[in-house]
Every structure is written in structure tokens, then in C-alpha cells.
Design a protein around this motif. Structure first.
Motif, PDB file in Angstrom:
ATOM      1  N   UNK A   7     -16.503  25.039 108.732  1.00  0.00           N
ATOM      2  CA  UNK A   7     -17.646  24.463 109.176  1.00  0.00           C
ATOM      3  C   UNK A   7     -17.331  23.939 110.633  1.00  0.00           C
ATOM      4  N   UNK A   8     -18.247  23.893 111.712  1.00  0.00           N
ATOM      5  CA  UNK A   8     -17.852  23.265 113.050  1.00  0.00           C
ATOM      6  C   UNK A   8     -18.041  21.804 112.901  1.00  0.00           C
ATOM      7  N   UNK A   9     -18.567  21.146 111.932  1.00  0.00           N
ATOM      8  CA  UNK A   9     -18.644  19.764 111.893  1.00  0.00           C
ATOM      9  C   UNK A   9     -17.605  19.018 110.918  1.00  0.00           C
ATOM     10  N   UNK A  10     -16.726  18.340 111.551  1.00  0.00           N
ATOM     11  CA  UNK A  10     -15.610  17.667 110.559  1.00  0.00           C
ATOM     12  C   UNK A  10     -16.218  16.738 109.545  1.00  0.00           C
ATOM     13  N   UNK A  11     -17.482  16.080 109.934  1.00  0.00           N
ATOM     14  CA  UNK A  11     -17.817  15.246 108.843  1.00  0.00           C
ATOM     15  C   UNK A  11     -18.248  16.270 107.720  1.00  0.00           C
ATOM     16  N   UNK A  12     -18.773  17.291 107.943  1.00  0.00           N
ATOM     17  CA  UNK A  12     -19.324  18.191 106.814  1.00  0.00           C
ATOM     18  C   UNK A  12     -18.142  18.701 105.870  1.00  0.00           C
ATOM     19  N   UNK A  13     -17.110  19.278 106.616  1.00  0.00           N
ATOM     20  CA  UNK A  13     -16.170  19.774 106.121  1.00  0.00           C
ATOM     21  C   UNK A  13     -15.229  18.578 105.427  1.00  0.00           C
ATOM     22  N   UNK A  14     -15.278  17.453 105.626  1.00  0.00           N
ATOM     23  CA  UNK A  14     -14.723  16.185 104.909  1.00  0.00           C
ATOM     24  C   UNK A  14     -15.512  15.878 103.817  1.00  0.00           C
ATOM     25  N   UNK A  15     -16.862  16.003 103.957  1.00  0.00           N
ATOM     26  CA  UNK A  15     -17.714  15.729 102.725  1.00  0.00           C
ATOM     27  C   UNK A  15     -17.833  16.789 101.818  1.00  0.00           C
ATOM     28  N   UNK A  26     -11.166  22.766  90.885  1.00  0.00           N
ATOM     29  CA  UNK A  26     -11.351  23.322  92.206  1.00  0.00           C
ATOM     30  C   UNK A  26     -10.535  22.442  93.144  1.00  0.00           C
ATOM     31  N   UNK A  27      -9.789  23.100  94.288  1.00  0.00           N
ATOM     32  CA  UNK A  27      -8.815  22.584  95.089  1.00  0.00           C
ATOM     33  C   UNK A  27      -9.330  23.201  96.367  1.00  0.00           C
ATOM     34  N   UNK A  28      -9.708  22.346  97.570  1.00  0.00           N
ATOM     35  CA  UNK A  28      -9.811  22.926  98.738  1.00  0.00           C
ATOM     36  C   UNK A  28      -8.281  22.782  99.476  1.00  0.00           C
ATOM     37  N   UNK A  29      -7.851  23.984 100.055  1.00  0.00           N
ATOM     38  CA  UNK A  29      -6.549  24.052 100.367  1.00  0.00           C
ATOM     39  C   UNK A  29      -6.357  24.010 101.972  1.00  0.00           C
ATOM     40  N   UNK A  30      -7.660  24.252 102.719  1.00  0.00           N
ATOM     41  CA  UNK A  30      -7.652  24.126 104.149  1.00  0.00           C
ATOM     42  C   UNK A  30      -8.881  23.993 104.655  1.00  0.00           C
ATOM     43  N   UNK A  31      -9.158  23.351 105.755  1.00  0.00           N
ATOM     44  CA  UNK A  31     -10.459  23.771 106.389  1.00  0.00           C
ATOM     45  C   UNK A  31     -10.459  24.198 107.887  1.00  0.00           C
ATOM     46  N   UNK A  32     -11.394  24.860 108.343  1.00  0.00           N
ATOM     47  CA  UNK A  32     -11.328  25.365 109.437  1.00  0.00           C
ATOM     48  C   UNK A  32     -12.689  25.072 110.414  1.00  0.00           C
TER      49      UNK A  32
END
Length: 215
Positions: A7-15, A26-32
Motif C-alpha cells: 500500500x502506498x500509505x505508510x499509516x495504512x501499512x502500519x495499521x 498470521x505474521x506480516x513479514x514485509x510491507x511495500x
């Protein structure tokens, strides 16, 4: 389940990372931040699931990234997580290989359910959109809809079209996409031919109609 969020919004990725990591399975291994970065991270981590936004300007769109990921890493499932409740987008992303379509306005329980459904081999579509699709195709007497030429466009043409509509010149587009100016000109010519467009204003109008200026 190993998950990547694009997602292009950092706040959305973090949330989303926060609520997903709170789930025991579930485990988030990375964000883009865009589709190209998502592809690279899939190559590195080989996740089970990618949550993919559709519109990630100015980077590569989720639709194009989904196609590339499914072609090169078919074992990774892609769920589109977007604000667009438009059947047209749904059709295209399913054709590109997505296994799910969830709206960002949905409650988090729906997202969890979608992830688990897709992980187990199923397909998940937001209920309202699934209902409208069934009505459109199964209602007696429904009109037959002709195929939109949009569906004939290649991934590269889908990249070139919005850039032309936004006013970028051939040289600028060539630099952005790392291709030659002659290749850009060839893509533009094929675009105009496939879409039966005569000039740039018509192309801009077409891009607006198909919401491509957000890509």
C-alpha cells in the motif's frame, strides 16, 4: 501464514500490520509502497498471502504487480485490498490471478476471514460485490455486455496509458518505465488502435472513464 502488505500509505501499512500480527496464525513479514517493491519482496520472502492495494501512485499499480507475481510465484495468493467497490476492477484483478477482493471499509473480521479462506485454497469476494455480479450474469433477460477493449490491453500498455493521459512526453515515459522512446511510441500506437481512439483528448477521456489516472 506469512503475509506481505502493499500500500502506498505508510499509516495504512502500519495499521494493517498491527491487526494482522495480533492474530496467532498470521505474521506480516514485509510491507511495500508499490507493486514493484511488492514483487521484489515476494521473491525474497515467498509469502503465503499478499494484500495488494490497486492504486499506488507514482509506483507500479497493484493490478500489474498481481499479474507478475502470479506468473512467477503461483504459490503466493493475492488478495486485493482496495477502496474501489467497482465490478470492473473486480473482473480485471480476477483475470490477473487474484484470489480475493476486500474493501478497505470492511470490518477487520472480514479481512481475517478472507485471508484464511484464500490460504485454504478458496476465493473470497466482498459480499455486496459478489451479489451484484451474480445478479448481472444470472438474471433472466439480462443484456449481453460486449467485451471492453480495455481487457485486450497488455500490462505494459496499462502502464503507458495513464502516463500519456497525465501529459508525460515520450522521453519521460521511456525513462520512467526503463524502455526506449521508440517502444513507447509503439505502445501508444497500439493503444490508440485497440481502443479505437483518434487523438489524445479521447485517450484522456477514456483514462478518466476507467479511473486509470489514479493508477
Amino acid at each position: 501464514m506469512k503475509i506481505i502488505i502493499a500500500d502506498d500509505h505508510a499509516v495504512v501499512r502500519s495499521g494493517f500490520m498491527h491487526i494482522l500480527n495480533f492474530q496467532e496464525d498470521m505474521e506480516v513479514v514485509a510491507t511495500a509502497a508499490d507493486g514493484l517493491e511488492a514483487y521484489d519482496l515476494v521473491a525474497k520472502h515467498r509469502p503465503d498471502i499478499v494484500l495488494m492495494d490497486l492504486s499506488m501512485p507514482p509506483g507500479e499499480s497493484g493490478m500489474i504487480a498481481t499479474s507478475k507475481i502470479k506468473e512467477d510465484f503461483p504459490e503466493t495468493k493475492v488478495i486485493i485490498l482496495t477502496m474501489y467497490d467497482d465490478e470492473e476492477y473486480l473482473f480485471h484483478v480476477l483475470k490477473q490471478g487474484a484470489s480475493g477482493y476486500v474493501l478497505k471499509k470492511s470490518p477487520e473480521e472480514e479481512l481475517f476471514h478472507a485471508i484464511r479462506t484464500v490460504y485454504e485454497g478458496g476465493t473470497y469476494i466482498h459480499p455486496e460485490m459478489a451479489t451484484s455480479l451474480v445478479k448481472e450474469f444470472l438474471e433472466p433477460g439480462a443484456e449481453v455486455v460486449e467485451t471492453d477493449p480495455f481487457e485486450l490491453l497488455t500490462n505494459r500498455e496499462l502502464e503507458v496509458l495513464p502516463l500519456v493521459a497525465k501529459g508525460y512526453g515520450n522521453k519521460e515515459i521511456a525513462e520512467m518505465l526503463h524502455i526506449s522512446v521508440k517502444t513507447v511510441e509503439a505502445h501508444k500506437a497500439r493503444l490508440m488502435d485497440k481502443l479505437n481512439l483518434k487523438n489524445k483528448p479521447q485517450l484522456v477521456e477514456y483514462a478518466l472513464k476507467h479511473k486509470l489516472l489514479n493508477f
